[in-house]
Write a protein that holds these residues in place. Structure first.
Motif, PDB file in Angstrom:
ATOM      1  N   TYR A   1      43.507  44.781  29.099  1.00 41.66           N
ATOM      2  CA  TYR A   1      43.653  45.726  30.206  1.00 41.66           C
ATOM      3  C   TYR A   1      45.066  45.583  30.739  1.00 41.66           C
ATOM      4  CZ  TYR A   1      42.331  48.546  34.247  1.00 41.66           C
ATOM      5  OH  TYR A   1      42.240  49.544  35.183  1.00 41.66           O
ATOM      6  N   ALA A   2      45.995  46.319  30.135  1.00 44.59           N
ATOM      7  CA  ALA A   2      47.413  46.139  30.419  1.00 44.59           C
ATOM      8  C   ALA A   2      48.020  47.356  31.096  1.00 44.59           C
ATOM      9  CB  ALA A   2      48.165  45.837  29.128  1.00 44.59           C
ATOM     10  N   TYR A   3      47.231  48.044  31.922  1.00 46.33           N
ATOM     11  CA  TYR A   3      47.787  49.172  32.671  1.00 46.33           C
ATOM     12  C   TYR A   3      48.775  48.701  33.724  1.00 46.33           C
ATOM     13  CZ  TYR A   3      44.135  52.056  30.571  1.00 46.33           C
ATOM     14  OH  TYR A   3      43.336  52.716  29.673  1.00 46.33           O
ATOM     15  N   LYS A   4      48.597  47.468  34.181  1.00 48.09           N
ATOM     16  CA  LYS A   4      49.499  46.887  35.186  1.00 48.09           C
ATOM     17  C   LYS A   4      49.942  45.516  34.702  1.00 48.09           C
ATOM     18  CE  LYS A   4      48.491  50.146  38.288  1.00 48.09           C
ATOM     19  NZ  LYS A   4      47.476  50.875  37.498  1.00 48.09           N
ATOM     20  N   PRO A   5      51.113  45.045  35.116  1.00 45.47           N
ATOM     21  CA  PRO A   5      51.533  43.667  34.818  1.00 45.47           C
ATOM     22  C   PRO A   5      50.576  42.652  35.450  1.00 45.47           C
ATOM     23  CG  PRO A   5      53.404  45.008  35.469  1.00 45.47           C
ATOM     24  CD  PRO A   5      52.176  45.827  35.748  1.00 45.47           C
ATOM     25  N   PRO A   6      50.753  41.368  35.131  1.00 48.88           N
ATOM     26  CA  PRO A   6      49.693  40.399  35.440  1.00 48.88           C
ATOM     27  C   PRO A   6      49.775  39.693  36.787  1.00 48.88           C
ATOM     28  CG  PRO A   6      51.328  39.386  34.006  1.00 48.88           C
ATOM     29  CD  PRO A   6      51.777  40.800  34.234  1.00 48.88           C
ATOM     30  N   LEU A   7      50.694  40.044  37.702  1.00 51.52           N
ATOM     31  CA  LEU A   7      50.861  39.243  38.916  1.00 51.52           C
ATOM     32  C   LEU A   7      49.580  39.158  39.738  1.00 51.52           C
ATOM     33  CD1 LEU A   7      52.662  37.618  40.823  1.00 51.52           C
ATOM     34  CD2 LEU A   7      53.289  39.769  41.939  1.00 51.52           C
ATOM     35  N   ALA A   8      48.862  40.264  39.901  1.00 49.79           N
ATOM     36  CA  ALA A   8      47.639  40.242  40.704  1.00 49.79           C
ATOM     37  C   ALA A   8      46.623  39.270  40.110  1.00 49.79           C
ATOM     38  CB  ALA A   8      47.036  41.641  40.794  1.00 49.79           C
ATOM     39  N   TYR A   9      46.545  39.222  38.796  1.00 49.06           N
ATOM     40  CA  TYR A   9      45.619  38.301  38.134  1.00 49.06           C
ATOM     41  C   TYR A   9      46.071  36.857  38.323  1.00 49.06           C
ATOM     42  CZ  TYR A   9      44.376  42.689  35.839  1.00 49.06           C
ATOM     43  OH  TYR A   9      44.015  43.997  35.580  1.00 49.06           O
ATOM     44  N   TRP A  10      47.386  36.627  38.290  1.00 50.57           N
ATOM     45  CA  TRP A  10      47.899  35.277  38.525  1.00 50.57           C
ATOM     46  C   TRP A  10      47.544  34.788  39.924  1.00 50.57           C
ATOM     47  CZ3 TRP A  10      53.579  36.246  36.485  1.00 50.57           C
ATOM     48  CH2 TRP A  10      53.530  36.407  35.097  1.00 50.57           C
ATOM     49  N   LEU A  11      47.697  35.660  40.906  1.00 49.28           N
ATOM     50  CA  LEU A  11      47.364  35.271  42.277  1.00 49.28           C
ATOM     51  C   LEU A  11      45.889  34.889  42.391  1.00 49.28           C
ATOM     52  CD1 LEU A  11      49.323  38.013  44.275  1.00 49.28           C
ATOM     53  CD2 LEU A  11      49.939  35.609  44.040  1.00 49.28           C
ATOM     54  N   ALA A  12      45.028  35.728  41.829  1.00 49.55           N
ATOM     55  CA  ALA A  12      43.594  35.437  41.905  1.00 49.55           C
ATOM     56  C   ALA A  12      43.252  34.171  41.122  1.00 49.55           C
ATOM     57  CB  ALA A  12      42.795  36.620  41.367  1.00 49.55           C
ATOM     58  N   LYS A  13      43.850  33.989  39.961  1.00 49.05           N
ATOM     59  CA  LYS A  13      43.578  32.805  39.140  1.00 49.05           C
ATOM     60  C   LYS A  13      43.995  31.532  39.863  1.00 49.05           C
ATOM     61  CE  LYS A  13      42.451  30.502  35.425  1.00 49.05           C
ATOM     62  NZ  LYS A  13      41.044  30.381  34.986  1.00 49.05           N
ATOM     63  N   GLY A  14      45.165  31.563  40.498  1.00 46.25           N
ATOM     64  CA  GLY A  14      45.619  30.389  41.241  1.00 46.25           C
ATOM     65  C   GLY A  14      44.679  30.054  42.382  1.00 46.25           C
TER      66      GLY A  14
END
Length: 526
Positions: A65-78
């Protein structure tokens, strides 16, 4: 005019005043609603990050799912790793901190050139605007984008006021721009570069944009984006950007009748999105030239140029969704804070024209907000929606006119604006968002479906149904398949009624669930 207490406020106390308002707003945004569809998507993508390969290109329900870059996922993962749990609080907290950091950055940067009071009002206007409060505390791509672009534009605005723009602020500006790019892609550039060019021309700093300090900031941005791009290409090749290019093309060039008829009205719609602080922006623009007795501050001219350049992009692209205006929150806040400072210093001779009008503006602007809300919330034909939207915009402009033509003690309208902003934020967080969450949360559907599923069963759903928040509420693994294709045999499949009726693959119906105005069908594939 006697100085108000805010004139002598220290930066530390100003930050405390800002947090006194902003923290409760963000906390309410985190705790008052269920998880929306898009938030569930971010949560699932973050939970699926098990390696560096997954971190470069997100996967949702096992699919890229690469419609957006990954920063939001990084924040949630952290946050998930820090709290060792996956829940609403740990998902939303980092995005709430992004909103807090945005206002704090505006306060700290603007206080360096315009004073603590201007910085405080700018920060309050940034975080309490009607549009931003609709996203406060939510896990979305737009809030980190607003943070990155907001820090970039504010740092650049402050830097352009100097005779020789410094290296440190350019580095901060382009670091923020890199954050914005990693949050939502190239739109971050489109929301920064036009404003930078126009502001550089207004500030007569065009040559400074070719100097080595600015070039060093650009190099930092290029290094940030280049490192992520190389990693994504190494692990997934061109597939990493196929979806993003499709999304960008759709948002930029997919003009559709009658939606494109709204193009000329977008500057007027922005008045509603950032009310009540947008009225101070209008006030700042009307005083652009200033007078010999009270000239317009240089920093206000630069801030208005930045805001105008960045807004121009949003007024011409094809997409018409309000959330795309969110990165303007900081530029609107900066212009509002500088305008407030200018007129509080000017005394009653200037403020007499506009300060009392709030009592007339409030009902008229309420009519404007109602019209714009009906335009987007009520299932009417496009002619009726356009008429309601136009009615709302007329109300907004009438309210603005009354605002500027009235009289009271100076400064009263500023405090009343803050009170009104808080009331509107309460309306947004206490009523509008819960209503929206009710229709877009997967809780009710998950509870209905969970009663008939056997323990450990895996649920499949097609990619167009938007069941992302099922990940949060359904106690079963969730997978997806393309609507044009078919799921594996002997699995549980959840579809909306229309998709279930059109399905051509063999299956048997297990149950039908009417939830929140829609009907869903649970099937077992054969």
């Amino acid at each position: 005019m006697a100085p108000t207490p805010l004139l002598t406020l220290s930066l530390r106390k100003a930050l405390g005043c800002y947090l006194l308002l902003a923290v409760p707003l963000v906390w309410l945004g985190i705790v008052t609603t269920d998880v929306f569809r898009m938030e569930g998507l971010i949560a699932n993508g973050a939970a699926s990050m098990q390696s560096w390969e997954d971190a470069c290109v997100p996967k949702v329900y096992g699919e890229i799912y690469a419609y957006k870059p990954p920063l939001a996922y990084w924040l949630a993962k952290g946050s998930f790793a820090g709290f060792d749990s996956i829940d609403r609080w740990s998902l939303r907290l980092p995005f709430g901190l992004c909103a807090l950091l945005l206002g704090g950055a505006v306060l700290g940067l603007l206080a360096r050139v315009a004073g603590t009071r201007a910085g405080l009002w700018a920060a309050l206007a940034t975080v309490s605007g009607f549009l931003l409060t609709s996203k406060l505390g939510m896990a979305t791509f737009d809030v980190p984008l607003a943070l990155g672009v907001g820090v970039a534009t504010t740092a650049a605005t402050v830097n352009l006021t100097r005779e020789k723009p410094g290296l440190g602020l350019w580095m901060l500006a382009y670091f923020g721009l890199g954050i914005g790019f990693l949050a939502k892609g190239p739109i971050a550039l489109a929301l920064f570069v036009p404003g930078l060019v126009l502001a550089g021309w207004v500030a007569a700093r065009g040559r400074g944009l070719l100097a080595w300090p600015h070039g060093s900031g650009v190099a930092l941005f290029a290094a940030m984006i280049g490192a992520w791009t190389v990693c994504a290409l190494r692990h997934h090749g061109a597939e990493s950007f196929d979806q993003a290019s499709t999304e960008a093309s759709l948002r930029l060039f997919d003009y559709r009748f009658p939606h494109n008829l709204q193009q000329p009205l977008r500057p007027l719609q922005a008045i509603v999105f950032f009310f009540p602080w947008s009225l101070f922006v209008l006030l700042g623009l009307t005083g652009w030239r200033g007078t010999q007795a009270f000239p317009t501050p240089r920093v206000l001219r630069i801030a208005c140029a930045f805001l105008g350049g960045n807004a121009l992009f949003l007024f011409v692209i094809a997409t018409f969704e309000p959330r795309y205006y969110l990165p303007l929150a900081a530029p609107v806040g900066v212009v509002s804070g500088l305008t407030i400072e200018r007129y509080l210093q000017a005394g009653s001779a200037w403020t007499a024209r506009w300060s009392q009008g709030l009592r007339w503006a409030t009902p008229l602007m309420g009519l404007g907000l109602l019209g714009c809300a009906l335009q987007t919330a009520v299932p009417l034909g496009w002619i009726a929606r356009a008429a309601l939207g136009s009615l709302g915009l007329v109300g907004c402009l009438a309210g603005s006119k009354r605002w500027f033509q009235s009289t009271t003690p100076e400064g009263a309208v500023v405090w009343r604006s803050l009170v009104l902003a808080c009331l509107l934020a309460g309306l947004q967080l206490g009523f509008l968002r819960p209503q929206k969450a009710y229709t877009r949360s997967g809780r009710g559907l998950a509870q209905a479906v969970d009663e008939v599923l056997p323990p450990g069963a895996e649920v499949w759903t097609d990619t167009k149904d938007g069941h992302s928040s099922l990940f949060f509420y359904l106690g079963h693994p969730v997978r997806t398949f393309e609507r044009a294709g078919a799921p594996p045999s002997d699995v549980w499949v959840l579809l909306d009624a229309q998709a279930a009726e059109a399905a051509q693959w063999p299956s048997k119906t297990i149950g039908t669930f009417p939830v929140q105005g829609r009907t869903f069908v649970l099937r077992k594939s054969l």
